[in-house]
Design a protein around this motif. Structure first.
Motif, short mmCIF file in Angstrom:
data_model
loop_
_atom_site.label_atom_id
_atom_site.label_comp_id
_atom_site.label_asym_id
_atom_site.label_seq_id
_atom_site.Cartn_x
_atom_site.Cartn_y
_atom_site.Cartn_z
N LEU A 185 5.89 -10.04 -1.12
CA LEU A 185 5.45 -11.40 -0.95
C LEU A 185 4.20 -11.27 -0.08
O LEU A 185 4.00 -12.43 0.80
CB LEU A 185 6.77 -12.03 0.22
N GLU A 186 3.66 -10.00 0.13
CA GLU A 186 2.19 -10.09 1.16
C GLU A 186 2.60 -10.33 2.47
O GLU A 186 1.61 -10.85 3.24
CB GLU A 186 1.13 -10.91 0.50
N ASP A 187 3.88 -10.06 3.12
CA ASP A 187 4.15 -10.37 4.45
C ASP A 187 4.02 -9.01 5.13
O ASP A 187 5.08 -8.31 5.46
CB ASP A 187 5.42 -10.81 4.41
N TYR A 188 2.70 -8.55 5.24
CA TYR A 188 2.72 -7.01 6.01
C TYR A 188 3.16 -7.05 7.35
O TYR A 188 3.45 -6.16 8.00
CB TYR A 188 0.99 -6.97 5.93
N ASP A 189 3.19 -8.43 7.95
CA ASP A 189 3.63 -8.40 9.54
C ASP A 189 4.87 -7.95 9.68
O ASP A 189 5.34 -7.29 10.57
CB ASP A 189 3.29 -9.65 10.04
#
Length: 631
Positions: A189-193
């Protein structure tokens, strides 16, 4: 021959109805390949057994770890035959095997396997009591099957529940597996945090307990996604302290070279690539292409040509080997970036003919249909530059053709990004139902006019804004309730009440966050200029990863932003209380080591410098007095 003897043995046993040696038979059955013809004959005889013995034999067959898809399908069919005649513990065992087999079939890509697996899981959970080990096994398979079937709402909650249970049961290897699974989903989901702290925790766990496989997988993912998120220094830091097996993993070479180049260290990149080129069995084509690219960025034409020529020679040798085997050799994608960049360099130096040659070499790669955003971006850059070159060399028709192709790639790229640009998975879960309803409404009411499209767009914007407002209200309300509990907990501690009952309703992350908040905000730890997340973790008797996850989860920002907000709020309070305060003294009084850091963070919060803010305060406080004088 062995199968014939087995068949005769089984036939005699069946004729005599003497199954005292069933354990021997089970062992023999489990040793025979389920795909063999003789085994099919054995199974036909097994079906003549009494029900209880037949169930036991087929369960034994289902325990085999079949490598071929036909074998797994046959196992499922056999278990389906005995399901109606199995009862009690045997029925539960049959259902457990069916769940596992459906999971294997799903990995093979068999349609509807995940739906059948979920059906068996529902029967298990409804009609049978499971041990803790069985419950964990079923929950893991259920989460994977739900993810496959598109039920994202239930996927992560199951893994978080498993993570909590594995922590409580002190199963560090399973904890690491959960952390990797959840992190991989956040990366999708491209939620690297949210993903990176989980990878870091899994890696530290693997190092602490010496889990080799977990250390390798988490280390590779951590290095790769730190680089992908732009944390190049941290990516190299982990790379340099990992073991040799990870260090020389082929998947790491692009990340390492990219990190060195982004940090403006081309010499370090070339040293790394030179070591890789010396290894036997390395991908010499890709490595030489990357080596050439490091020289192209510095404008060193001769050195770049040497390595690009070596890569081309290696490819031609490979192509000849393919031709001998009547196979077609395709130019590897690793040539696209160095060739078009080298052509750009030659073009700038006026070497038109040579530049045209290198552009032409990789033209098929520019027009190849690709599916990943990274390769699309590379294609668009190459097509744009090649088109500009063609215009300058008066190849106008070709230039237009290249621009048309670029626009086609751009359209595909934008459509892909629009579908996948979801940075926060928590928000995605909340808006998933609404998005589904909007899509259904659009399918029913869509009309092919410009006005209708504008109306739908405005509707989506309006609903999204309303949902965001509701979401923020709920978040603030929840934060207020938790803060009230925290104040009560702090008050009890101040009164000498050491009971821990007031914190029982908080999970470990929530309790850790509010302990950190109490230290930083109420005890004014933010005034310490040397305060870091590591030192705060030591004060709270925890580690950096747990603290980082807690802060990210409950305030939706990283530690440094969180800490700086307290410092800027304190600076604002000091300026309001004493408008004549010397600005040069503010940074030290607010916990900053340097004035530049203070000014930069103040601008981030207020969109103006401290001096501009001070002038604004003076005007606000002076204007009423002036107005009163003239009245």
């Amino acid at each position: 021959m062995r199968s014939i003897y087995l068949f005769l043995f089984l036939f005699l046993c069946s004729a005599c109805s003497d199954f005292d040696n069933k354990e021997v038979l089970d062992r023999e059955l489990s040793d025979v390949s389920i795909l063999s013809v003789s085994f099919d004959s054995l199974l036909s005889e097994v079906r003549k057994m009494p029900s209880r013995d037949r169930v036991a034999c087929i369960i034994n067959v289902s325990r085999r770890n079949e490598k071929e898809i036909d074998g797994v399908k046959k196992q499922e069919r056999l278990l389906m035959e005995i399901l109606p005649i199995s009862y009690g513990k045997k029925r539960k065992e049959v259902l457990l095997h069916l769940v596992t087999i459906c999971s294997n079939l799903d990995r093979f890509g068999i349609p509807c396997a995940e739906l059948r697996g979920l059906k068996w899981i529902e029967l298990l959970e409804k009609n049978h009591s499971l041990s803790q080990e069985e419950e964990w096994q079923v929950s893991e398979i259920k989460a994977l099957l739900l993810n496959r079937s598109g039920n994202q709402d239930e996927f992560l909650p199951i893994w978080y529940k498993l993570l909590k249970q594995y922590r409580e049961a002190d199963r560090p290897e399973d904890v690491g597996k959960c952390l990797l699974t959840i992190a991989n989903h956040f990366v999708m989901l491209e939620d690297y945090d949210n993903a990176l702290p989980l990878y870091e925790e899994a890696y530290q766990l693997a190092v602490e307990y010496e889990f080799v496989d977990l250390q390798k997988s988490s280390g590779i993912m951590l290095i790769k996604h730190l680089c992908g998120a732009g944390y190049y220094s941290r990516s190299l830091e982990y790379y340099n302290k990992t073991n040799q097996e990870i260090t020389f993993n082929p998947a790491m070479q692009n990340e390492v070279v990219k990190s060195y180049m982004e940090l403006n260290k081309p010499d370090s990149a070339r040293i790394y690539l030179a070591k890789r080129l010396l290894l036997e069995g390395g991908n010499k084509i890709a490595l030489n292409c990357m080596m050439a690219e490091t020289y192209i960025h510095e404008g060193q034409e001769d050195s770049a040509f040497v390595f690009l020529d070596r890569a081309m020679k290696s490819y031609k040798e490979k192509a000849k080997n393919y031709q001998r085997k009547d196979r077609e050799a395709i130019l590897p994608n690793c040539f696209l970036s160095p060739c078009y960049l080298f052509a750009d360099l030659l073009w700038k130096k006026g070497k038109i003919q040579q530049a045209s040659l290198y552009y032409t070499i990789v033209e098929p790669l520019m027009k190849e249909i690709v599916k990943t955003p990274v390769r699309m971006e590379l294609q668009m850059k190459a097509l744009t530059n090649f088109s500009s070159f063609c215009r300058e060399t008066k190849q106008y028709e070709k230039a237009l053709d290249l621009l048309a192709r670029r626009d086609s790639v751009l359209q595909t790229y934008l459509e892909f990004k629009a579908k996948n640009d979801k940075k926060n998975y928590a928000e995605r879960l909340k808006i998933q139902e609404l998005k589904h309803e909007l899509n259904e409404s659009e399918d029913v009411n869509r009309i092919n006019t410009h006005v209708a499209a504008i109306c739908i767009f405005l509707l989506v914007i309006s609903v999204a804004a309303t949902f965001k407002s509701i979401s923020m209200y709920r978040k603030l309300k929840k934060q207020g309730a938790v803060n009230y509990r925290l104040q009560g907990m702090i008050k009890k501690c101040d009164e000498g009440d050491t009971s821990e009952s007031h914190s029982a309703s908080m999970d470990q992350y929530e309790l850790l966050f509010w302990q950190a908040l109490h230290k930083v905000r109420d005890e004014q730890y933010f005034l310490k200029s040397d305060l870091t997340i590591e030192t705060l973790a030591d004060v709270l008797n925890t580690n950096r990863s747990y603290l980082s996850v807690s802060i990210n989860r409950f305030c939706a920002k990283g530690f440094s932003v969180w800490l700086n907000n307290f410092r800027i709020q304190h600076a604002e309070q000091l300026m309001r209380e004493n408008p004549s305060i010397a600005l040069k003294d503010l940074p030290e009084q607010c916990g900053y080591a340097t004035t530049g850091t203070f000014v930069r963070n103040f601008k981030r919060c207020h969109n103006m410098s401290p001096s501009e803010f001070m002038n604004k305060l003076l005007i606000e406080q002076t204007l009423p007095k002036v107005e009163k004088t003239f009245q």
